[in-house]
Design a protein around this motif. Structure first.
Motif, mmCIF file in Angstrom:
data_model
loop_
_atom_site.group_PDB
_atom_site.id
_atom_site.type_symbol
_atom_site.label_atom_id
_atom_site.label_comp_id
_atom_site.label_asym_id
_atom_site.label_seq_id
_atom_site.Cartn_x
_atom_site.Cartn_y
_atom_site.Cartn_z
ATOM 1 N N TYR A 68 0.832 -1.189 0.000
ATOM 2 C CA TYR A 68 0.000 0.000 0.000
ATOM 3 C C TYR A 68 0.873 1.247 0.000
ATOM 4 O O TYR A 68 1.851 1.321 0.740
ATOM 5 C CB TYR A 68 -0.889 0.051 1.254
ATOM 6 C CG TYR A 68 -1.848 -1.109 1.369
ATOM 7 C CD1 TYR A 68 -3.104 -1.043 0.789
ATOM 8 C CD2 TYR A 68 -1.503 -2.262 2.058
ATOM 9 C CE1 TYR A 68 -3.990 -2.098 0.901
ATOM 10 C CE2 TYR A 68 -2.382 -3.322 2.173
ATOM 11 C CZ TYR A 68 -3.623 -3.234 1.597
ATOM 12 O OH TYR A 68 -4.503 -4.284 1.700
ATOM 13 N N GLY A 69 0.470 2.235 -0.794
ATOM 14 C CA GLY A 69 1.048 3.556 -0.694
ATOM 15 C C GLY A 69 0.291 4.299 0.390
ATOM 16 O O GLY A 69 -0.915 4.131 0.539
ATOM 17 N N GLN A 105 -8.447 5.284 -5.350
ATOM 18 C CA GLN A 105 -8.553 6.508 -6.142
ATOM 19 C C GLN A 105 -7.214 6.882 -6.756
ATOM 20 O O GLN A 105 -6.159 6.577 -6.217
ATOM 21 C CB GLN A 105 -9.092 7.654 -5.294
ATOM 22 C CG GLN A 105 -8.108 8.160 -4.244
ATOM 23 C CD GLN A 105 -8.705 9.217 -3.352
ATOM 24 O OE1 GLN A 105 -9.901 9.429 -3.367
ATOM 25 N NE2 GLN A 105 -7.875 9.877 -2.569
ATOM 26 N N LYS A 106 -7.247 7.515 -7.899
ATOM 27 C CA LYS A 106 -6.024 7.945 -8.592
ATOM 28 C C LYS A 106 -5.371 9.071 -7.802
ATOM 29 O O LYS A 106 -6.041 9.941 -7.254
ATOM 30 C CB LYS A 106 -6.353 8.437 -10.007
ATOM 31 C CG LYS A 106 -6.931 7.380 -10.907
ATOM 32 C CD LYS A 106 -5.837 6.507 -11.434
ATOM 33 C CE LYS A 106 -6.434 5.520 -12.422
ATOM 34 N NZ LYS A 106 -5.553 4.464 -12.773
ATOM 35 N N GLU A 113 -1.454 0.827 -6.583
ATOM 36 C CA GLU A 113 -2.880 0.660 -6.849
ATOM 37 C C GLU A 113 -3.709 0.883 -5.580
ATOM 38 O O GLU A 113 -4.714 1.572 -5.597
ATOM 39 C CB GLU A 113 -3.150 -0.750 -7.388
ATOM 40 C CG GLU A 113 -4.603 -0.989 -7.726
ATOM 41 C CD GLU A 113 -4.844 -2.386 -8.260
ATOM 42 O OE1 GLU A 113 -5.999 -2.822 -8.185
ATOM 43 O OE2 GLU A 113 -3.904 -3.025 -8.749
ATOM 44 N N ASN A 114 -3.266 0.308 -4.467
ATOM 45 C CA ASN A 114 -3.969 0.457 -3.191
ATOM 46 C C ASN A 114 -3.295 1.531 -2.362
ATOM 47 O O ASN A 114 -2.071 1.540 -2.220
ATOM 48 C CB ASN A 114 -3.961 -0.865 -2.421
ATOM 49 C CG ASN A 114 -4.697 -1.954 -3.152
ATOM 50 O OD1 ASN A 114 -5.760 -1.735 -3.692
ATOM 51 N ND2 ASN A 114 -4.114 -3.145 -3.185
ATOM 52 N N LYS A 115 -4.121 2.406 -1.811
ATOM 53 C CA LYS A 115 -3.608 3.503 -0.984
ATOM 54 C C LYS A 115 -4.331 3.493 0.358
ATOM 55 O O LYS A 115 -5.479 3.077 0.439
ATOM 56 C CB LYS A 115 -3.816 4.835 -1.688
ATOM 57 C CG LYS A 115 -3.074 4.925 -3.016
ATOM 58 C CD LYS A 115 -3.704 5.988 -3.901
ATOM 59 C CE LYS A 115 -3.332 5.813 -5.331
ATOM 60 N NZ LYS A 115 -3.903 4.662 -5.985
#
Length: 140
Positions: A68-69, A105-106, A113-115
């Motif tokens: 995750y970011g 969300q972008k 991809e996952n934040k």
């Protein structure tokens, strides 16, 4: 003939009462599930456990299943301050347990991809030495 009719009526009445009791029971269990949930379970946050690093303005949480970011927020900065105690180098990872809101969300800065937006910090611990599989290049 009367006995057969009477027996059939008793049997039908017995079966209909039994089905009614089952349907009431399933209705009761359906409502109790939402009542048994705690406030933490109803707040939309997810519990995440994994290895965390914040380096050069990029924060990453690696769990056993995903990477995750992390959005840079005040809570993330607080998490990094707690993690600094266990780091020997800025790129070292730390074992964390957090609750946060996962989104897809972008974002122009976070390309994962996952934040996750960190909402609550539950624990921060050093990574056990046997799990620290970092390869270091260069002279020592």
């Amino acid at each position: 003939m009367k006995r057969l009719l009477f027996t059939t009526l008793v049997f039908i009445a017995f079966i209909s009462c039994k089905n009614e009791a089952k349907s009431k029971q399933t209705e009761d269990t359906g409502t109790s599930k939402t009542e048994e949930r705690t406030d933490k379970q109803n707040d939309g946050l997810t519990l995440l456990k994994g290895q965390f690093v914040l380096y050069d303005g990029a924060a990453v949480l690696q769990t056993h299943a995903n990477i995750y970011g992390l959005f840079i927020t005040d809570k993330l900065k607080e998490l990094n301050q707690l993690a600094e105690k266990y780091k020997k180098e800025p790129t070292d990872m730390v074992q964390v347990e957090i609750r946060g809101k996962i989104t897809n969300q972008k974002d122009e800065k976070i390309l994962w991809e996952n934040k996750v937006e960190v909402a609550e910090i539950l624990s921060v611990n050093p990574i056990p030495k046997d799990e620290n599989n970092v390869v270091k290049l260069g002279e020592q």
